[in-house]
Design an enzyme around this catalytic site. Structure first.
Site, PDB file in Angstrom:
ATOM      1  CG  HIS A 177     -54.449 105.890  -9.312  1.00 24.02           C
ATOM      2  ND1 HIS A 177     -55.432 104.106  -8.977  1.00 24.02           N
ATOM      3  CD2 HIS A 177     -55.433 106.606  -8.784  1.00 24.02           C
ATOM      4  CE1 HIS A 177     -55.939 104.902  -9.025  1.00 24.02           C
ATOM      5  NE2 HIS A 177     -56.663 105.766  -8.937  1.00 24.02           N
TER       6      HIS A 177
ATOM      7  CD  GLU B 220     -50.245 102.973  -8.165  1.00 23.94           C
ATOM      8  OE1 GLU B 220     -50.393 101.220  -7.918  1.00 23.94           O
ATOM      9  OE2 GLU B 220     -50.709 103.205  -7.568  1.00 23.94           O
TER      10      GLU B 220
ATOM     11  CB  CYS C 205     -56.234  99.897 -10.317  1.00 29.90           C
ATOM     12  SG  CYS C 205     -55.445 101.483 -11.116  1.00 29.90           S
TER      13      CYS C 205
ATOM     14  CB  CYS D 150     -51.749 101.858 -11.795  1.00 31.85           C
ATOM     15  SG  CYS D 150     -52.162 102.768 -10.791  1.00 31.85           S
TER      16      CYS D 150
END
Length: 159
Positions: A60, A62, A90, A93
């Site tokens: 992801h 992040e 999410c 993260c």
């Protein structure tokens, strides 16, 4: 105008950089999420989703940005940093931000299905954890949300 001690126009400035990262993800047929991390007024990390490219469920925006920021600061503790991301993080993260001691999170669009910073759960401000991340939401939310909606709308059309 200030939001939690940071000028609103700086939030917009850095969120626009995160949006540029999200556009890179879109060009690579990835979910268009982008992130930048700022420390001392300087961008020390920038990333976009790369799950498809890297065949990695943790890739992801992040997570990649957190890794870059730790390398930049030569420390896993990212105290004094602000993470800007186009979509509400999410659970994975959000948990990583707490573990990394990120000071501030600024996000654009809410994620009503999987957001872990207020929409579904709020891991970054959980009082039982030893660290809390200050959250500012809704910065350029319309632009951030539009990019995501267009991506998923196109995905539904193509199959």
């Amino acid at each position: 105008m200030a939001v939690r001690g940071i000028a609103l126009n700086s939030h917009e400035y850095y969120m626009r950089q995160a949006l540029r990262e999200a556009e890179k993800a879109l060009e690579e047929d990835e979910v268009p999420v982008g992130a930048v991390i700022v420390h001392g007024g300087h961008v020390i990390a920038r990333a976009h989703n790369q799950r498809e490219k890297l065949k990695d469920p943790t890739a992801h925006a992040e997570m990649i940005a957190l890794t870059q920021a730790a390398a930049s600061l030569e420390n896993w503790r990212l105290e004094g940093t602000t993470l800007y991301v186009t979509k509400e993080p999410c659970a994975m993260c959000a948990g990583a931000m707490v573990q990394a001691r990120v000071e501030n999170l600024v996000f654009g669009a809410r994620d009503e299905k999987a957001g872990a910073c207020g929409s579904v759960v709020n891991l970054v401000e959980e009082p039982r954890f030893n660290h809390k991340v200050k959250v500012t939401e809704g910065i350029l939310a319309e632009e951030c949300g539009r990019l995501l909606k267009e991506f998923f709308k196109e995905r539904c059309r193509s199959g």
